[in-house]
Design an enzyme around this catalytic site. Structure first.
Site, mmCIF file in Angstrom:
data_model
loop_
_atom_site.group_PDB
_atom_site.id
_atom_site.type_symbol
_atom_site.label_atom_id
_atom_site.label_comp_id
_atom_site.label_asym_id
_atom_site.label_seq_id
_atom_site.Cartn_x
_atom_site.Cartn_y
_atom_site.Cartn_z
ATOM 1 N N HIS A 94 -145.363 -31.186 -4.785
ATOM 2 C CA HIS A 94 -144.903 -31.148 -3.383
ATOM 3 C C HIS A 94 -143.957 -32.309 -3.047
ATOM 4 O O HIS A 94 -143.485 -32.398 -1.916
ATOM 5 C CB HIS A 94 -146.095 -31.191 -2.416
HETATM 6 ZN ZN LIG Z 1 -152.617 -27.145 -4.924
#
Ligand SMILES: [Zn+2]
Length: 261
Positions: A77
């Protein structure tokens, strides 16, 4: 083998100087810390540098031996200029750009099986034709904004082992054939597990090990080296998360041995 921390030169092939500077000096804004979803500490920053070094080393081992496993990393992320969802440095992106800079590889594929979409990785490589990204994830889950990967396999809630494998494996095989990578980086999340607190899929431990093994076989039977990272896992029983991660390493060992034998 113990990894060294990645160098700033390695990190700057992926991340902006501003973001690296903030992580070094601990000068993240309140909103940046909120987005990251973990409190900042110098130890956190050091762990990020180390995870990136671990993925570089796993990539180097994979090129030498066929497999390399980082007992950490998979921080998919993390974007070039900010962190999100527990991820500050995108270790897999850093490792790919380092191996390219060293001349060890030209083309890389990322197979991301964490239950959450690999948004940072997809965004970092959006205009980079030397890197092909596949993400299989629960559609109705974090992150809300999912910049496109080369292949996004969007799953409904509560998908089970068979449907998961029937969706993932043909896509991996076809992408390997078409793209012809010099290495696969595997982001092997433990969070598609049925008992996961942040995931909404219904995979069993057996199904997850099967997932790892079959992806590794697809790559290795084409002679493509595989570097693995851990990514997320939030099972109610922490032992389950540990077992699923350990099984990824065991799956690599089994595939390596079966091809050698
Ligand atoms: Zn995850």
């Amino acid at each position: 083998m113990l990894p060294k921390e990645a160098s700033d030169v390695d990190l700057l092939r992926v991340h902006t100087p501003e973001w690296i500077g903030k992580l070094r000096s601990g000068t993240l804004t309140a909103s940046e810390i909120m987005k990251l979803e973990v409190p900042y500490s110098p130890e956190l920053a050091r762990a990020c540098w180390l995870a990136a070094g671990g993925s570089i080393l796993a990539g180097q081992m994979a090129l030498r031996d066929g497999f390399g496993c980082n007992l950490g990393g998979g921080f998919h992320h993390a974007y070039a200029n900010h962190g999100e969802g527990f991820c500050a440095i995108n270790d897999v992106a850093v490792a790919i750009r380092r191996l390219q800079a060293d001349g060890g590889i030209r083309r890389a594929m990322v197979v991301d099986t964490d239950v959450h979409h690999g948004n940072g990785t997809a965004h970092i490589f959006r205009d980079d034709e030397s890197v092909f990204t596949i993400s299989i994830h629960q559609l109705n889950n974090y992150p809300a904004h999912k910049p496109p990967s080369n292949v996004d396999l969007n799953l409904d809630d509560r998908v089970e082992d068979d449907e998961y494998l029937e969706t993932l494996l043909p896509a991996v095989a076809e992408s390997l054939e078409k793209f012809g990578p010099d290495i696969v980086f595997y982001v092997g999340g433990a969070d598609p597990f049925c008992e996961d607190q942040l995931g909404g899929l219904m995979l069993t431990k057996k199904g997850l090990k099967e997932r790892d093994k079959r992806v590794f076989e697809e790559a290795r039977k084409r002679g493509v080296p595989v570097a693995t990272t851990l990514a997320g896992g939030y099972a109610r029983q922490v032992e389950d998360t540990v077992r699923i991660h350990v099984n990824t390493i065991l799956a690599a060992k089994e595939v390596a041995e079966s091809l050698a034998g």
